[in-house]
Design a protein around this motif. Structure first.
Motif, PDB file in Angstrom:
ATOM      1  N   LYS A 143       0.828  -1.218   0.000  1.00 34.43           N
ATOM      2  CA  LYS A 143       0.000   0.000   0.000  1.00 34.43           C
ATOM      3  C   LYS A 143       0.862   1.269   0.000  1.00 34.43           C
ATOM      4  O   LYS A 143       0.335   2.372   0.108  1.00 34.43           O
ATOM      5  CB  LYS A 143      -0.923  -0.009   1.212  1.00 34.43           C
ATOM      6  N   LYS A 144       2.173   1.093  -0.123  1.00 31.57           N
ATOM      7  CA  LYS A 144       3.146   2.200  -0.079  1.00 31.57           C
ATOM      8  C   LYS A 144       2.961   3.063   1.170  1.00 31.57           C
ATOM      9  O   LYS A 144       2.684   4.267   1.085  1.00 31.57           O
ATOM     10  CB  LYS A 144       3.071   3.042  -1.352  1.00 31.57           C
ATOM     11  N   PRO A 145       3.118   2.460   2.338  1.00 34.97           N
ATOM     12  CA  PRO A 145       2.933   3.216   3.582  1.00 34.97           C
ATOM     13  C   PRO A 145       4.064   4.220   3.785  1.00 34.97           C
ATOM     14  O   PRO A 145       5.159   4.049   3.249  1.00 34.97           O
ATOM     15  CB  PRO A 145       2.981   2.126   4.651  1.00 34.97           C
ATOM     16  N   ALA A 146       3.785   5.223   4.563  1.00 33.66           N
ATOM     17  CA  ALA A 146       4.832   6.198   4.890  1.00 33.66           C
ATOM     18  C   ALA A 146       5.841   5.611   5.862  1.00 33.66           C
ATOM     19  O   ALA A 146       7.014   5.979   5.859  1.00 33.66           O
ATOM     20  CB  ALA A 146       4.194   7.444   5.495  1.00 33.66           C
ATOM     21  N   LEU A 147       5.379   4.675   6.710  1.00 31.43           N
ATOM     22  CA  LEU A 147       6.200   4.146   7.795  1.00 31.43           C
ATOM     23  C   LEU A 147       6.082   2.629   7.847  1.00 31.43           C
ATOM     24  O   LEU A 147       4.971   2.089   7.768  1.00 31.43           O
ATOM     25  CB  LEU A 147       5.720   4.746   9.122  1.00 31.43           C
ATOM     26  N   ARG A 187      15.306   3.633  -0.024  1.00 26.93           N
ATOM     27  CA  ARG A 187      15.902   4.625  -0.927  1.00 26.93           C
ATOM     28  C   ARG A 187      14.969   4.989  -2.074  1.00 26.93           C
ATOM     29  O   ARG A 187      14.820   6.160  -2.415  1.00 26.93           O
ATOM     30  CB  ARG A 187      17.222   4.098  -1.483  1.00 26.93           C
ATOM     31  N   GLU A 188      14.341   3.974  -2.678  1.00 25.48           N
ATOM     32  CA  GLU A 188      13.555   4.207  -3.885  1.00 25.48           C
ATOM     33  C   GLU A 188      12.180   4.811  -3.600  1.00 25.48           C
ATOM     34  O   GLU A 188      11.704   5.653  -4.369  1.00 25.48           O
ATOM     35  CB  GLU A 188      13.396   2.894  -4.661  1.00 25.48           C
ATOM     36  N   LEU A 189      11.544   4.370  -2.540  1.00 23.65           N
ATOM     37  CA  LEU A 189      10.196   4.846  -2.235  1.00 23.65           C
ATOM     38  C   LEU A 189      10.171   5.921  -1.157  1.00 23.65           C
ATOM     39  O   LEU A 189       9.136   6.555  -0.943  1.00 23.65           O
ATOM     40  CB  LEU A 189       9.307   3.668  -1.795  1.00 23.65           C
ATOM     41  N   GLY A 190      11.291   6.118  -0.454  1.00 25.11           N
ATOM     42  CA  GLY A 190      11.330   7.101   0.620  1.00 25.11           C
ATOM     43  C   GLY A 190      10.607   6.647   1.876  1.00 25.11           C
ATOM     44  O   GLY A 190      10.314   7.459   2.764  1.00 25.11           O
ATOM     45  N   THR A 191      10.310   5.334   1.966  1.00 23.84           N
ATOM     46  CA  THR A 191       9.610   4.795   3.130  1.00 23.84           C
ATOM     47  C   THR A 191      10.506   4.860   4.364  1.00 23.84           C
ATOM     48  O   THR A 191      11.670   4.480   4.306  1.00 23.84           O
ATOM     49  CB  THR A 191       9.225   3.327   2.873  1.00 23.84           C
ATOM     50  N   THR A 192       9.969   5.336   5.463  1.00 20.76           N
ATOM     51  CA  THR A 192      10.687   5.349   6.727  1.00 20.76           C
ATOM     52  C   THR A 192      10.625   3.965   7.360  1.00 20.76           C
ATOM     53  O   THR A 192       9.546   3.373   7.452  1.00 20.76           O
ATOM     54  CB  THR A 192      10.070   6.370   7.689  1.00 20.76           C
ATOM     55  N   PHE A 193      11.776   3.441   7.774  1.00 21.64           N
ATOM     56  CA  PHE A 193      11.833   2.151   8.457  1.00 21.64           C
ATOM     57  C   PHE A 193      12.318   2.356   9.889  1.00 21.64           C
ATOM     58  O   PHE A 193      13.332   3.029  10.119  1.00 21.64           O
ATOM     59  CB  PHE A 193      12.805   1.194   7.754  1.00 21.64           C
ATOM     60  N   LEU A 194      11.604   1.761  10.836  1.00 20.81           N
ATOM     61  CA  LEU A 194      12.044   1.750  12.227  1.00 20.81           C
ATOM     62  C   LEU A 194      11.996   0.309  12.720  1.00 20.81           C
ATOM     63  O   LEU A 194      10.934  -0.327  12.711  1.00 20.81           O
ATOM     64  CB  LEU A 194      11.168   2.641  13.102  1.00 20.81           C
ATOM     65  N   PHE A 195      13.144  -0.211  13.124  1.00 20.23           N
ATOM     66  CA  PHE A 195      13.280  -1.589  13.575  1.00 20.23           C
ATOM     67  C   PHE A 195      13.307  -1.657  15.101  1.00 20.23           C
ATOM     68  O   PHE A 195      13.728  -0.714  15.766  1.00 20.23           O
ATOM     69  CB  PHE A 195      14.594  -2.191  13.066  1.00 20.23           C
ATOM     70  N   SER A 196      12.907  -2.795  15.622  1.00 17.32           N
ATOM     71  CA  SER A 196      13.198  -3.170  16.999  1.00 17.32           C
ATOM     72  C   SER A 196      14.058  -4.417  16.920  1.00 17.32           C
ATOM     73  O   SER A 196      13.630  -5.428  16.345  1.00 17.32           O
ATOM     74  CB  SER A 196      11.890  -3.479  17.748  1.00 17.32           C
TER      75      SER A 196
END
Length: 233
Positions: free
Chosen positions: A163-167, A194-203
């Motif tokens: 769904k191309k989420p922001a996060l 890099r390509e979609l600009g999606t923010t990733f936050l891992f635990s």
């Protein structure tokens, strides 16, 4: 929130009752995450990583303080608005894959789009793109039982990004994978970032994941003990 921040927590506290006692899982957490970051919450088990991720994903609420995600204050959202935030704007990746075994790869990836009311044509286009991103376009008709662990996690990534989420929030996404599969999956997520600009936050407390992070936020006993940006990131 119009200053480039996708996440902001202010004096965030989470306390869980335990009989007549209580456990403070998060203690005065102040954190900003900018749009497009590839960052991780790191630290030992019990440090508060998953609790913080759950609050940021609107699966839980703070006891005190504030958590703002995509301009929405989590502690003020109704159940319906919290679900809408998750469904539209946040992708989740878990260590256990959470694929539906009776459905094909295509149908597993399709599920978030059905919730959002995408047309059949729009679903087909989005699913094809997501499967190509994770190099599984040729396995669209396969069932989860026919996939390796690495392939199953790639399907979970496709489901999270279709769904191309922001996060995207990823909770120990490589815990059940070997080193080769872990690095391959992390490279895929870096490409998507890099390509979609999606923010990733891992635990995570997995060294394989930490190698790929451009920012590490170390939690100890529910507090931010260290916040480091990798040189050149």
């Amino acid at each position: 929130m119009n200053d480039g921040m996708i996440i902001r927590t202010t004096s965030l506290v989470k306390i869980y009752p335990l009989g007549e006692q209580s456990i403070t899982a998060l203690d005065d957490v102040n954190l900003d995450v900018r749009t497009g970051e590839f960052a991780g919450l790191v630290g030992p088990s019990g440090s508060g990583k998953t609790t913080l991720l759950n609050i940021l994903g609107s699966l839980d609420v703070p006891t005190r303080g504030s958590a703002e995600v995509l301009g929405e204050r989590i502690e003020t959202l109704s159940h319906r608005k919290a679900a809408d935030l998750r469904n539209r704007h946040i992708g989740f990746i878990f260590q256990t894959f959470n694929l539906l075994p009776v459905y094909s790869v295509y149908e597993n990836v399709e599920f978030p789009l059905l919730l959002l009311g995408f047309s059949p044509a729009a679903r087909r286009k989005a699913i094809q793109a997501a499967l190509e991103w994770v190099h599984l376009a040729d396995r669209a008709k396969s069932r989860p039982s026919q996939l390796s662990g690495g392939q199953s996690q790639r399907v979970a990534i496709a489901r999270a990004i279709v769904k191309k989420p922001a996060l995207v929030l990823a909770d120990e996404p490589t815990a059940n994978l070997d080193a080769e599969n872990s690095h391959g999956i992390l490279r895929t997520m870096e490409d998507i970032n890099r390509e979609l600009g999606t923010t990733f936050l891992f635990s995570t407390h997995d060294g394989k994941v930490i190698q790929h992070l451009r920012r590490t936020i170390t939690l100890v006993d529910g507090r931010v003990a260290k916040d480091e940006v990798r040189s050149g990131a």
